[in-house]
Scaffold this active site. Sequence first.
Site, mmCIF file in Angstrom:
data_model
loop_
_atom_site.group_PDB
_atom_site.id
_atom_site.type_symbol
_atom_site.label_atom_id
_atom_site.label_comp_id
_atom_site.label_asym_id
_atom_site.label_seq_id
_atom_site.Cartn_x
_atom_site.Cartn_y
_atom_site.Cartn_z
ATOM 1 N N ILE A 75 32.391 12.075 -44.983
ATOM 2 C CA ILE A 75 31.987 12.694 -43.849
ATOM 3 C C ILE A 75 33.061 12.703 -42.496
ATOM 4 O O ILE A 75 32.718 11.801 -40.815
ATOM 5 C CB ILE A 75 30.852 12.590 -43.161
ATOM 6 C CG1 ILE A 75 29.420 12.938 -44.691
ATOM 7 C CG2 ILE A 75 30.357 13.818 -42.552
ATOM 8 C CD1 ILE A 75 28.049 12.505 -44.029
ATOM 9 N N PRO A 76 34.390 13.133 -42.366
ATOM 10 C CA PRO A 76 35.232 12.419 -41.346
ATOM 11 C C PRO A 76 35.068 13.267 -40.426
ATOM 12 O O PRO A 76 34.505 14.186 -40.303
ATOM 13 C CB PRO A 76 36.605 12.793 -41.868
ATOM 14 C CG PRO A 76 36.610 13.644 -42.747
ATOM 15 C CD PRO A 76 35.038 13.389 -43.631
ATOM 16 N N HIS A 77 35.095 12.339 -39.232
ATOM 17 C CA HIS A 77 34.607 13.341 -38.220
ATOM 18 C C HIS A 77 35.544 12.868 -36.816
ATOM 19 O O HIS A 77 36.006 10.997 -36.961
ATOM 20 C CB HIS A 77 33.120 12.872 -37.744
ATOM 21 C CG HIS A 77 32.506 12.513 -37.466
ATOM 22 N ND1 HIS A 77 32.519 11.822 -38.609
ATOM 23 C CD2 HIS A 77 32.833 10.909 -36.477
ATOM 24 C CE1 HIS A 77 31.521 10.301 -38.333
ATOM 25 N NE2 HIS A 77 31.707 10.362 -37.691
ATOM 26 N N PRO A 78 35.635 13.188 -35.868
ATOM 27 C CA PRO A 78 36.085 12.320 -34.690
ATOM 28 C C PRO A 78 35.659 11.238 -33.652
ATOM 29 O O PRO A 78 34.261 11.893 -33.662
ATOM 30 C CB PRO A 78 36.923 14.298 -33.441
ATOM 31 C CG PRO A 78 36.917 14.899 -33.507
ATOM 32 C CD PRO A 78 35.568 14.398 -35.267
#
Lengths: 564, 225
Positions: free
Chosen positions: B134-137
């Site tokens: 779950i990539p996220h900033p």
Amino acid sequence: MRHFLINLDERLQLIIIAVLVGICGALASVALNRSLVMFSGLLHNLQTRWYIFLFPACGAVAASIFLNQVTKDIGGHGVPEVIYSVSKRGGLLRLRSIYSHLVASLLTIASGGSAGPEAPVVVSGSSIGSNIASFFRLKDRQRVVLVGCGAAAAIGAIFNAPVAGIAFALEAILGEWTPVNVIPIAISSVVGTEVSRLLQGNQIPFQNRLFSIAGPDIIACLGLAVFTAFGSVLLMRMLKSVEKKSKFLIHYEWIRAGAGGLIVGIIALLLPEVLGEGYEIIRTIIEQKFPPGLYIIGLIIIAKIAATSLTVGSGRAGGLFAPCLVIGSFIGLFYQRFLVGVLPSVSWAGESYFALLGMAGLISSVMQAPMTGIFLIAEITGSYQVLVSVVLVSVVSTTLSHYFEPFSVYHRGLAARGELVRPRTDRRILSELSIIELLEKDCRVVYPEMKLNDLISMVKQTNRNYFPVEDPKTGDFLGMIHLDKVRSYLFNPVLYNSVLVEELMDKKVLSISVYDDLPKVFNLFESTGSFSLPVVQDNKFLGLISKATILDHYRKELMVQEEI
Amino acid sequence: MKLTISDVAQLLAIPETTLKRWIQQGKIPAIQDRNRYSFVKKDLIKWAKNHNIFLHDDSRENLSKNPQSEYSVLEAMKKGGVFFNVHGDNVTDVLRNVVSTAQIPFDVDKNLLYDMLLQREKLASTGIGSGVAIPHPRYPIENFVGSTIITTCFTEKKIDFKSIDGAPVFVVFMMLSPSTDMHLKFLSRLSYFLRNDSFISLLKKCSEPECLFDKVEKIEKSIDG
């Protein structure tokens, strides 16, 4: 007219209504004064008859029956009821209080009871202020100010002393000096005084000559202050014991009043000086025409204190102003004679000087209101030249008597019942807030058969730390679950399905009822060390009370009571 | 503008009983019309300012009380779009391709977003196991208006994401949120999905968006009751 006033700016509205209250208050005072003169004229012819000693008793019974049976009002001097209403009921007073105390005191005083017409006039004036305020649909805060206006007008009118009226209303009745209060009260007092002057002439009640005051006189004042302080404590203690004992001994109020009156009548057979309001006696003393010696005067002082305690303490309407002035002037006279006897070589300032200082000292001490005493004496004797001595005696005497009797004769009963709540005090705010207003109802209820698992899913959905436990069938309150106490089990998945809520809950939790007062609730918070307590009524959980919410509300109450 | 007792009680955050008492005591300016009271908003604001009392603005209250649908993963997935066979041999390649194919608002700078995703990946892998990442900033993107977006990308090859369980990643959910609060809510929801074995096995054989959406809808319904 009424509509116009209701929509007016608050300050202007108060000022206009204060004028109205001033006029009405003054009329009440003039009416009582005139009736007193008329009645005592009628009774004057009977002075020499043998049965005269029964008069105070008859008057007392009549006054008591009138007050308790006809108008169903409360006896005594009435001022404590006014103060109670100001501190707890937003200044609400009955309409019939306007006349009930006037008529009752007329019966008491005209028949020879040892009491004054001032307190009844204050009650009447205050009721006028209160009812006028209600008529114009004013709120509690303004109504309280108008009650003070009525009291100020009454004192201003009856003594022809406007500043004393202002001081009395602020010191004794309202208990606070703020600009919002002072302006309408001053206006009302001035108007009341002027109306009374128009109708009765501008007389200074106890006019006196000029004095020559020297250094020794000022020093002697301090000694007088000790005497007046002693006299005031004696009067207050005796009043208290008569009130207590007569209630204990005699059940029926009218018999109680009659018995008190009978004793007064018997005392008066020996010492007729104790009868009535006693203004004539004061005038004689001020004019330095009172011949009896030191011992007789001492006896009169004791007798007058006893007669006043019996009259007012046995539950009849009548004020303490006039008796205090009489006792004070006798104490002053006594002290002067005593000084002359001990130090005959010093040229003392004269009997009237000490008599009026004695009045100031006694009034200030009995009412614990030095400003009232100072201004009253300065105004009713017209002697501003002795202001320094008057201030000295008033202040020293008030301080000394405060040591023995911390509350004034008006506040004592209320303070003993815990009903004296002065403006801007912690007690005031706590008495205004109720448990219902502080209740937090957004609690999630849990049931004893629930598993720890169910409790955890409930914890997830709320931000509360306390969960009330209720019986699912009856809805009765069973106990509380505090998250802090079960925190260690929450992270133990083994227990999730094996522990029930009823095994986790605190069953002996302290709870509050809706009718508890807040000081008690605070004590509970302190003694238990908890931050939230459940409110339970008839076994049903109503909500939580928490310290944080109380602080929030408390601060808001403090903020809104500021006047801007 | 006229306000009623309940309006003002809400603005002041006090019970109505307290407000009624204040009116009776003359502590707050109110207009009386027979037995009903009302307030002029202008006077009330002036009064509150004089007494230093905070007025709880109702418009902000409403904003924080989001309806349940705003937390819907289904909605967020539909907004972000579902893509298959995303190229790339390693994490950086895949992320660049995910960013370039994703349906995101025009005002979001894609290069910046890519940098932010890489930064987050350097701190700790967003591969949360079972072949999912779950990539996220790190921080919510500034000026990002609207609700959370989840872009679903099935990769062409299995990628080593340095996941917790070491399993190679075959599906990437890129999540962009307007606030940390929202981010956490969606993250916890999504991770709940991934604990469901049937969901993982569905992901493995999924070949079109509809079958994913159906499953997500089913699980969300079971959560919200």
